[in-house]
Design an enzyme around this catalytic site. Structure first.
Site, PDB file in Angstrom:
ATOM      1  NE  ARG A  39      -2.489  -0.209   3.570  1.00  0.00           N
ATOM      2  CZ  ARG A  39      -2.549  -1.333   4.433  1.00  0.00           C
ATOM      3  NH1 ARG A  39      -1.630  -1.664   5.342  1.00  0.00           N
ATOM      4  NH2 ARG A  39      -3.591  -2.145   4.511  1.00  0.00           N
ATOM      5  CG  ASN A  95      -1.426 -10.056  15.611  1.00  0.00           C
ATOM      6  OD1 ASN A  95      -2.643  -9.943  16.105  1.00  0.00           O
ATOM      7  ND2 ASN A  95      -0.732 -11.127  16.141  1.00  0.00           N
ATOM      8  CB  SER A 142       1.041 -16.462  11.843  1.00  0.00           C
ATOM      9  OG  SER A 142       1.386 -16.256  13.348  1.00  0.00           O
ATOM     10  CE1 TYR A 155      -1.365 -11.859  10.945  1.00  0.00           C
ATOM     11  CE2 TYR A 155      -0.935 -13.171  13.087  1.00  0.00           C
ATOM     12  CZ  TYR A 155      -0.628 -12.613  11.793  1.00  0.00           C
ATOM     13  OH  TYR A 155       0.764 -12.750  11.369  1.00  0.00           O
ATOM     14  CE  LYS A 159      -0.988 -14.336   8.747  1.00  0.00           C
ATOM     15  NZ  LYS A 159      -0.338 -14.177   7.484  1.00  0.00           N
ATOM     16  CB  ALA A 186       7.380 -18.673  15.837  1.00  0.00           C
TER      17      ALA A 186
END
Length: 260
Positions: A39, A95, A142, A155, A159, A186
């Site tokens: 963006r 997140n 994630s 989130y 994921k 992680a």
């Protein structure tokens, strides 16, 4: 090792910062053309210029990936500029802290739109080119999809869906020899992670607590380590690997943390 990516056209979403930036730079180092979609046009251009200054090839496309038309624009612009697409690396996301109690149905759906929809949309529109090239897709997921985190329903759901789509697409695209895999980070030190840590009451203590629970070497994973696995998975050196969910996390997700 030569990964055989010379002049391969690789779209990297969110490819201007953090993990995405490391992926874009490694694609270029391996001789590929990194098409950075995100963006912020200024961020995109900064990374493009850094790659070009190092002798690599890169191109930026400003796009709000949560919008369907913008995803179509990324694919159309890439094909117009370079003639084809060899790989899509879906990395963009955030997140955003949309939880069950502190969120709302509207915020939850917006989180899915922001973190999940573009994974599907970009691959859907890129499919004709990926078919021509027996291309590949790598989704960046994630550990939250496996472990949960709390207060991040949007989130986590996104994921989790990405893991499911990886297996689904790997099956659907078998007839075209298109490979689809996911890389799971992680605890990775990125600008976003640093911002989050610094937003906490005792950032140094919290960071030390997290690092102490990473089994391998009690250290954060680097963006470059995520990039290395990701770029390997789009290369011919992983030519018989598909439908895999690969954890690059120093054992954080699956090993007993008491051993550290």
């Amino acid at each position: 090792m030569d990964l055989g990516l010379k002049d391969k056209v690789v779209i990297v979403t969110g490819g201007a910062k953090g993990i995405g930036e490391a992926i874009s730079k490694l694609v270029a180092t391996e001789g590929g053309i990194a098409v950075i979609a995100g963006r912020n046009a200024e961020d995109n251009e900064k990374t493009v210029q850094a790659i070009k200054s190092a002798g690599g090839k890169a191109f930026g496309i400003q796009a709000e990936l949560g919008e369907v038309a913008e995803c179509r624009k990324v694919i159309d612009t890439t094909v117009k500029q370079f003639g084809t697409i060899h790989a899509v690396i879906n990395n963009a996301g955030v997140n955003d802290g949309v939880g069950l109690e502190n969120g709302s149905p509207e915020k939850f759906m917006a989180s899915l739109q922001k973190n999940l929809s573009h994974y599907y949309n970009l691959v859907h529109y890129a499919l004709p080119e990926l078919k021509k090239n027996k291309g590949s897709v790598v989704n960046i997921g994630s550990k939250v999809a496996t472990t949960g985190q709390g207060n991040t329903s949007g989130y986590a759901a996104s994921k989790g869906a990405i893991n499911a789509l990886t297996r689904e697409w790997a099956v659907e695209l078998l007839p075209y020899s298109i490979r689809v895999n996911t890389v799971i980070p992680a605890e990775v030190w990125t600008p976003l992670y640093e911002t989050w840590i610094n937003s906490l009451p005792n950032p140094k203590e919290k960071l030390a607590s997290i690092v102490s629970k990473i089994p391998l070497e009690q250290r954060m994973t680097t963006s470059e380590e995520i990039a290395s696995m990701t770029v390997f998975l789009i290369s011919a050196h992983s030519s018989h690997t598909t439908g895999q969910i690969v954890y690059v996390d120093g054992g954080y997700t699956h090993l007993d943390r008491s051993i550290s």
